[in-house]
Motif scaffolding. Structure first.
Motif, PDB file in Angstrom:
ATOM      1  N   SER A   1     -77.160  22.258  -1.749  1.00  0.00           N
ATOM      2  CA  SER A   1     -77.094  23.624  -2.241  1.00  0.00           C
ATOM      3  C   SER A   1     -76.655  24.549  -1.115  1.00  0.00           C
ATOM      4  O   SER A   1     -77.213  24.508  -0.010  1.00  0.00           O
ATOM      5  CB  SER A   1     -78.463  24.047  -2.766  1.00  0.00           C
ATOM      6  OG  SER A   1     -78.515  25.434  -2.942  1.00  0.00           O
ATOM      7  N   ALA A   2     -75.660  25.413  -1.423  1.00  0.00           N
ATOM      8  CA  ALA A   2     -75.209  26.379  -0.422  1.00  0.00           C
ATOM      9  C   ALA A   2     -76.332  27.345  -0.072  1.00  0.00           C
ATOM     10  O   ALA A   2     -76.501  27.728   1.093  1.00  0.00           O
ATOM     11  CB  ALA A   2     -73.992  27.132  -0.940  1.00  0.00           C
ATOM     12  N   VAL A   3     -77.124  27.721  -1.060  1.00  0.00           N
ATOM     13  CA  VAL A   3     -78.231  28.651  -0.815  1.00  0.00           C
ATOM     14  C   VAL A   3     -79.252  28.023   0.120  1.00  0.00           C
ATOM     15  O   VAL A   3     -79.713  28.644   1.090  1.00  0.00           O
ATOM     16  CB  VAL A   3     -78.893  29.061  -2.141  1.00  0.00           C
ATOM     17  CG1 VAL A   3     -80.127  29.924  -1.880  1.00  0.00           C
ATOM     18  CG2 VAL A   3     -77.900  29.803  -3.020  1.00  0.00           C
ATOM     19  N   ARG A   4     -79.615  26.761  -0.147  1.00  0.00           N
ATOM     20  CA  ARG A   4     -80.588  26.084   0.707  1.00  0.00           C
ATOM     21  C   ARG A   4     -80.061  25.940   2.131  1.00  0.00           C
ATOM     22  O   ARG A   4     -80.807  26.078   3.111  1.00  0.00           O
ATOM     23  CB  ARG A   4     -80.910  24.708   0.122  1.00  0.00           C
ATOM     24  CG  ARG A   4     -82.089  24.020   0.834  1.00  0.00           C
ATOM     25  CD  ARG A   4     -82.387  22.655   0.242  1.00  0.00           C
ATOM     26  NE  ARG A   4     -82.679  22.746  -1.170  1.00  0.00           N
ATOM     27  CZ  ARG A   4     -81.918  22.210  -2.119  1.00  0.00           C
ATOM     28  NH1 ARG A   4     -80.812  21.560  -1.805  1.00  0.00           N
ATOM     29  NH2 ARG A   4     -82.256  22.322  -3.388  1.00  0.00           N
TER      30      ARG A   4
ATOM     31  N   PHE B   1     -65.698  26.382  -9.347  1.00  0.00           N
ATOM     32  CA  PHE B   1     -65.031  26.805  -8.117  1.00  0.00           C
ATOM     33  C   PHE B   1     -65.895  26.508  -6.894  1.00  0.00           C
ATOM     34  O   PHE B   1     -65.404  26.012  -5.871  1.00  0.00           O
ATOM     35  CB  PHE B   1     -64.724  28.298  -8.192  1.00  0.00           C
ATOM     36  CG  PHE B   1     -64.302  28.899  -6.887  1.00  0.00           C
ATOM     37  CD1 PHE B   1     -62.989  28.758  -6.438  1.00  0.00           C
ATOM     38  CD2 PHE B   1     -65.195  29.605  -6.102  1.00  0.00           C
ATOM     39  CE1 PHE B   1     -62.604  29.309  -5.229  1.00  0.00           C
ATOM     40  CE2 PHE B   1     -64.823  30.157  -4.896  1.00  0.00           C
ATOM     41  CZ  PHE B   1     -63.518  30.012  -4.459  1.00  0.00           C
ATOM     42  N   GLU B   2     -67.173  26.818  -6.991  1.00  0.00           N
ATOM     43  CA  GLU B   2     -68.068  26.636  -5.850  1.00  0.00           C
ATOM     44  C   GLU B   2     -68.101  25.179  -5.410  1.00  0.00           C
ATOM     45  O   GLU B   2     -68.038  24.874  -4.216  1.00  0.00           O
ATOM     46  CB  GLU B   2     -69.477  27.114  -6.207  1.00  0.00           C
ATOM     47  CG  GLU B   2     -70.471  27.015  -5.061  1.00  0.00           C
ATOM     48  CD  GLU B   2     -71.857  27.436  -5.474  1.00  0.00           C
ATOM     49  OE1 GLU B   2     -72.690  27.644  -4.592  1.00  0.00           O
ATOM     50  OE2 GLU B   2     -72.103  27.532  -6.694  1.00  0.00           O
ATOM     51  N   ARG B   3     -68.181  24.259  -6.357  1.00  0.00           N
ATOM     52  CA  ARG B   3     -68.255  22.840  -6.016  1.00  0.00           C
ATOM     53  C   ARG B   3     -66.963  22.352  -5.370  1.00  0.00           C
ATOM     54  O   ARG B   3     -66.984  21.614  -4.388  1.00  0.00           O
ATOM     55  CB  ARG B   3     -68.563  22.024  -7.266  1.00  0.00           C
ATOM     56  CG  ARG B   3     -69.971  22.256  -7.815  1.00  0.00           C
ATOM     57  CD  ARG B   3     -70.192  21.494  -9.105  1.00  0.00           C
ATOM     58  NE  ARG B   3     -71.554  21.698  -9.616  1.00  0.00           N
ATOM     59  CZ  ARG B   3     -71.967  21.227 -10.800  1.00  0.00           C
ATOM     60  NH1 ARG B   3     -71.132  20.555 -11.583  1.00  0.00           N
ATOM     61  NH2 ARG B   3     -73.215  21.446 -11.195  1.00  0.00           N
ATOM     62  N   ARG B   4     -65.828  22.763  -5.927  1.00  0.00           N
ATOM     63  CA  ARG B   4     -64.558  22.282  -5.390  1.00  0.00           C
ATOM     64  C   ARG B   4     -64.238  22.934  -4.054  1.00  0.00           C
ATOM     65  O   ARG B   4     -63.735  22.282  -3.138  1.00  0.00           O
ATOM     66  CB  ARG B   4     -63.435  22.556  -6.405  1.00  0.00           C
ATOM     67  CG  ARG B   4     -63.567  21.744  -7.680  1.00  0.00           C
ATOM     68  CD  ARG B   4     -62.375  21.964  -8.595  1.00  0.00           C
ATOM     69  NE  ARG B   4     -62.469  21.145  -9.805  1.00  0.00           N
ATOM     70  CZ  ARG B   4     -61.576  21.156 -10.791  1.00  0.00           C
ATOM     71  NH1 ARG B   4     -60.509  21.957 -10.705  1.00  0.00           N
ATOM     72  NH2 ARG B   4     -61.732  20.388 -11.848  1.00  0.00           N
TER      73      ARG B   4
ATOM     74  N   ALA C   1     -69.247  30.005   4.969  1.00  0.00           N
ATOM     75  CA  ALA C   1     -70.433  30.180   5.805  1.00  0.00           C
ATOM     76  C   ALA C   1     -71.399  29.020   5.654  1.00  0.00           C
ATOM     77  O   ALA C   1     -72.038  28.582   6.622  1.00  0.00           O
ATOM     78  CB  ALA C   1     -71.127  31.501   5.453  1.00  0.00           C
ATOM     79  N   ALA C   2     -71.538  28.497   4.418  1.00  0.00           N
ATOM     80  CA  ALA C   2     -72.446  27.363   4.198  1.00  0.00           C
ATOM     81  C   ALA C   2     -71.973  26.133   4.967  1.00  0.00           C
ATOM     82  O   ALA C   2     -72.779  25.430   5.593  1.00  0.00           O
ATOM     83  CB  ALA C   2     -72.550  27.057   2.705  1.00  0.00           C
ATOM     84  N   THR C   3     -70.661  25.856   4.930  1.00  0.00           N
ATOM     85  CA  THR C   3     -70.156  24.697   5.676  1.00  0.00           C
ATOM     86  C   THR C   3     -70.260  24.939   7.177  1.00  0.00           C
ATOM     87  O   THR C   3     -70.546  24.014   7.943  1.00  0.00           O
ATOM     88  CB  THR C   3     -68.702  24.397   5.288  1.00  0.00           C
ATOM     89  OG1 THR C   3     -67.900  25.570   5.495  1.00  0.00           O
ATOM     90  CG2 THR C   3     -68.598  23.981   3.840  1.00  0.00           C
TER      91      THR C   3
END
Length: 626
Positions: free
Chosen positions: A18-21, A195-198, A321-323
């Motif tokens: 999860s990007a949020v996590r 979109f978020e997943r890809r 930012a998550a990556t």
């Protein structure tokens, strides 16, 4: 080029996270400035909501002063519109001022923490990771995180509140038109999830490719002499173009994904607004809706265009930012030296490892075996049950063929690598039970490949001493290493040597590395072929001075030439990862055929006048620089 571990190179490994996590891991760094960030978010929400008041003022003006032809009311309404616009602009400016300084501090703190962690990580970690990947994490990745904290983090929340308040206002104006505007909500939500997943996978791939490209650039700069010397600039340029082209393709893929979601996010709401305009016009014509209400409704819908349209690139920046956060914590999650370790089975607690008897004093290897952490489990160990005792005040030369494990054995003493089994003791103390700082204060090391830093000659040498060391210790160390060439440099020992000391010759760099090893007068000295880059005349002078130093220390010296072997009191022959023989130079010449063969080959090279590439004892700083 070395490759990083799988988690650093395979975006699919992180696809389910999860990007949020992931982004929540930034909280410890953000917590000290949370008050200003929360205040900035509140100010931004207030500014956005102030913008939503403007359509209500327009409704009042259209249905009131304009319909009644009241010019004073029109001017009064215009004044309110001006004040609301100015207030909105000032509040957004205040928000930017509130976040600029603290977020620069957050970025600096994260960069400092990453640097400290890199300094504390074991050598095995740095052997696995290309430097460009680490540099990109400390620069471009942290820049992405600062941009996320400054803009997307705030406006994902602000825009969500703005859209919610705007939808409530529109439904209050006319619920049927409001439902028309809400029609695209579900399709847009589905598109955002896809979109978020890809985008996550492509963003991760792009940032890793930036690290690879940084590695190529760095290696090309540091290895410019090799590239020019062998005329390999075309092949290096081709490698750069290939990586750059790959990165370009990935960035274009990101752009295509972003354009696709933007097309959907922009088109569907525009169609909904157009439909609401047609339906509202019909209602006004039928007398079911006032003109002011329609103006207010459409103005509110248009005010929500920016919060809705921005969803695409805000999500993209959040995924970047998550990556970047994943990549940052891949380094921070590595166990530094001294943490998360267990003493190996043969280790003892300090209380039981200390033994003042003469049998254990000095430097001793007790049945030591070593295999590199990344080596296959069924591969033979580099070192296999090494037993060796260097008595206090004794110098021992370590001799063996290339690849026999000499350098690995010397790296175990300062714990650059940890033994796989067995133990090493200094004066009876197991080194695995000693704090690393204490151990490395006792043991000084000079490596075969001398590394100098972009600092003065004096600063490079005094790195091997305590902070209290001064000019006297520096001059003594330079004298021992026969590095008197320093005094003829443009600014003497204050001369800057440049990156990696490449403005000096190989022999000069090696003498400075030797001076760095002896400046602190260590109790234990580990020298990995310290004279390999010296010509025979300089070598003889260094050996004469080094003998006086070795008389007061316990030393292990990797040697390839008989002249270096003769510095030692005894010689150990390392063959196949094991100690095959120990004795004096002359004893081993008589009794060990392998040792005699090694020394005979070294003598033949010396007789032919062969000296290692880069040896030079007399060239000046200017000549070396040219």
């Amino acid at each position: 080029m070395p490759t990083t571990r799988a988690t650093a190179k395979d975006p699919e490994v992180h696809a389910g996270r999860s990007a949020v996590r992931t982004l929540l891991r930034l909280w410890p760094y953000v917590r000290p400035v949370r008050a200003r960030l929360f205040t900035a978010a509140f100010v931004a929400v207030l500014a956005s909501c102030m913008g939503l008041v403007i359509p209500l003022v327009l409704k009042w003006m259209v249905d009131g002063p304009i319909a009644d032809r009241d010019s004073r009311g029109v001017w009064f309404g215009a004044l309110w519109l001006l004040l609301l616009g100015l207030g909105e602009a000032l509040l957004f400016g205040l928000r930017r001022w509130l976040v600029a300084r603290p977020l620069a501090g957050v970025e600096a703190a994260m960069r400092a923490a990453l640097y400290r962690r890199l300094q504390r990580l074991p050598v095995a970690f740095h052997d696995r990771w290309p430097s460009g990947q680490l540099l990109s994490r400390a620069t471009s990745d942290l820049m992405l995180l600062r941009m996320f904290l400054a803009f997307p983090l705030t406006f994902l929340f602000v825009n969500a509140v703005t859209i919610l308040v705007g939808v409530i206002i529109m439904l209050a104006q006319d619920w049927s038109l409001g439902l028309v505007i809400l029609g695209p909500a579900i399709p847009v939500l589905i598109v955002c999830i896809v979109f978020e997943r890809r985008y996550h996978l492509v963003a991760r791939r792009a940032q890793d490719q930036v690290g690879d490209l940084t590695t190529v650039v760095e290696e090309s700069v540091l290895g410019i002499r090799i590239i020019k010397g062998f005329g390999r600039h075309r092949s290096q340029a081709r490698a750069f173009r290939e990586l750059s082209g790959t990165l370009r393709g990935t960035e274009l893929h990101k752009a295509r994904l972003l354009s696709a979601i933007w097309a959907v996010i922009v088109t569907l709401p525009e169609l909904a607004i157009g439909s609401a305009l047609v339906l509202g016009t019909v209602q006004v014509a039928d007398g079911d809706l006032s003109a002011g209400t329609l103006v207010a409704f459409l103005s509110t819908a248009l005010a929500l265009r920016w919060p809705v349209d921005s969803i695409g690139f805000l999500l993209a920046m959040s995924q970047d930012a998550a990556t970047a956060t994943e990549r940052y914590f891949e380094v921070m999650d590595e166990d530094p030296e001294g943490e998360g370790e267990m003493l190996h089975p043969g280790a003892h607690h300090p209380a039981s490892a200390s033994d003042s008897s003469g049998a254990d004093r000095g430097l001793r290897f007790h049945d030591v075996s070593f295999r590199y952490p990344d080596a296959p489990a069924d591969s033979p160990p580099v070192l296999d049950r090494v037993d060796l005792h260097i008595r206090p005040g004794e110098s021992m030369a370590l001799v063996g063929t290339t690849g026999s494990g000499k350098t690995t054995l010397t790296a175990l003493v300062p714990r650059l690598h940890e033994v796989t089994s067995g133990r090493i003791t200094l004066d009876g103390h197991d080194i695995s039970a000693l704090p690393r700082e204490e151990l490395r204060a006792l043991v000084a090391v000079a490596f075969e490949e001398p590394t100098l830093f972009s600092a003065s000659v004096g600063a490079n040498v005094l790195m091997g001493a305590q902070d209290s060391a001064g000019e006297a210790e520096l001059r003594h160390a330079l004298s021992v290493a026969q590095a008197d060439f320093v005094h003829s440099l443009p600014q003497g020992s204050d001369t800057q040597v440049g990156e990696q000391g490449l403005s000096l010759s190989g022999g000069q760099r090696q003498r400075l590395a030797l001076a760095r090893a002896v400046v602190g007068k260590p109790r234990f000295l580990v020298l990995d072929d310290p004279l390999s880059a010296l010509d025979v005349h300089t070598e003889a002078a260094v050996e004469a001075a080094l003998r006086r130093v070795l008389a007061d220390t316990t030393a292990l010296i990797v040697a390839h030439r008989p002249s270096t072997v003769l510095l030692a009191d005894r010689v150990a022959l390392l063959s196949g990862g094991r100690i095959a023989a120990v004795g004096t130079h002359h004893e081993l010449l008589r009794t060990n055929a392998e040792y005699a063969w090694l020394m005979a080959g070294a003598d033949e090279r010396t007789d032919r006048g062969d000296t290692p590439h880069g040896t030079d004892s007399t060239d000046s700083f200017e000549e070396a620089a040219r």
